[in-house]
Scaffold this active site. Structure first.
Site, short mmCIF file in Angstrom:
data_model
loop_
_atom_site.label_atom_id
_atom_site.label_comp_id
_atom_site.label_asym_id
_atom_site.label_seq_id
_atom_site.Cartn_x
_atom_site.Cartn_y
_atom_site.Cartn_z
N HIS A 102 1.06 -1.35 -0.20
CA HIS A 102 0.13 -0.25 0.46
C HIS A 102 0.69 1.67 -0.30
CE1 HIS A 102 -2.76 3.33 1.22
NE2 HIS A 102 -3.60 2.14 0.75
N GLU A 174 -4.35 1.70 -7.31
CA GLU A 174 -4.21 3.09 -6.36
C GLU A 174 -3.51 4.11 -6.52
OE1 GLU A 174 -6.88 1.23 -2.18
OE2 GLU A 174 -4.65 1.30 -2.01
P1 PGA Z 1 -9.95 5.58 1.29
O1 PGA Z 1 -8.93 4.89 0.75
O2 PGA Z 1 -11.20 5.08 0.06
O3 PGA Z 1 -10.19 6.08 2.04
O4 PGA Z 1 -9.61 7.33 0.24
C1 PGA Z 1 -8.07 3.95 0.30
C2 PGA Z 1 -6.95 3.10 0.24
O5 PGA Z 1 -6.16 3.81 0.50
O6 PGA Z 1 -6.58 1.46 -0.25
#
Ligand code: PGA
Length: 257
Positions: A102, A174
């Site tokens: 992440h 992401e």
């Molecule tokens: P968020 O986080 O939906 O709060 O933007 C997404 C993530 O970090 O996977």
């Protein structure tokens, strides 16, 4: 039609009592609305903090249709790695999936392409599903380098895997600029090209290609409509159970076409 993955990481939120309430609510919903199964065509997954893993496993039960994950795990099986948790330990606590790479871990905790590669291998070695997160910064995006950057991140983490191993990996794209309180929701147009690039490389070869970053109840249906997207990985919107259940409903409507 591919399975649609709908998952949330709770990041560093929730007490045990709050986690228990959320998980109990999800279980109750699946029992009352779906006979204890997942909604047709949907693979739900939840990723609590380490401290809540066994508690949530206990509430969901051993044969739950909801996959349970951890937000990180070390690449070694055991040893002198203070503060770390290994994949066998995560598995022992009830996890079936390991989130890897992440952007918050890459930014704050020294995660690199090399460590993501080692962690993907460790998860696969122990039969857990690696959920590999990739994503570019605003600077990379502004320079027009998004697709090349995320393809490099993915290739580096997945290097050397057999076709069978790759087929067990889930990838979540992401973009860093779209994540969290400081992020802004991506437009659908902005995501077409990166998903075309990822799809050309990975559609049909991995278990799932997900989108994450400021997913909300207004954009979820459109995000699921993007070619090559077959799931959503969600933070804030799913931290309240009602938000997660609504996302399941949106995904079910998408599956029903
Ligand atoms: P968020 O986080 O939906 O709060 O933007 C997404 C993530 O970090 O996977």
């Amino acid at each position: 039609m591919n399975t649609i993955w709908i998952g949330t990481s709770w990041k560093m939120t929730k007490t045990l009592a709050e986690g228990r309430e959320w998980a109990t609510g999800l279980r109750g919903h699946l029992e009352s609305a779906h006979d204890g199964r997942a909604p047709a065509g949907i693979q739900p997954f939840i990723i609590p903090s380490f401290t809540a893993t066994t508690t949530v496993r206990g509430i969901l039960g051993e044969d739950s249709p909801v996959l349970l994950g951890v937000q990180n795990a070390h690449w070694e099986d055991a040893g002198a790695w203070t503060g770390e948790v290994s994949v066998p330990q995560a598995k022992d606590a009830g996890a079936q999936l390991v989130e890897i790479g992440h952007s918050e871990r890459r930014e704050h905790f020294g995660e690199t392409v090399e460590t993501t590669r080692l962690k993907v291998a460790a998860a696969l070695r122990h039969g857990l599903t690696p959920l590999l997160c990739i994503g570019e910064s605003a600077e990379v995006k502004e320079a027009g380098g998004s697709s090349a950057f995320i393809l490099d991140q993915a290739a580096g983490a997945l290097e050397g895997l057999s076709a069978d191993e790759l087929s067990r990996v889930v990838i979540a794209y992401e973009p860093i600029w779209a994540i969290g309180e400081k992020g802004r929701p991506a437009t659908i147009e902005e995501l077409i090209e990166p998903f075309a690039a990822l799809g050309a490389e990975y559609t049909g070869r991995v278990a799932g290609l997900l989108y994450g970053g400021s997913v909300n109840l207004d954009n979820a249906a459109d995000l699921l409509g993007i070619e090559h997207v077959n799931g959503l990985f969600v933070g804030r919107t799913a931290w309240k159970l009602e938000g997660y259940l609504e996302l399941l409903r949106i995904a079910a409507a998408h599956v029903a076409g």
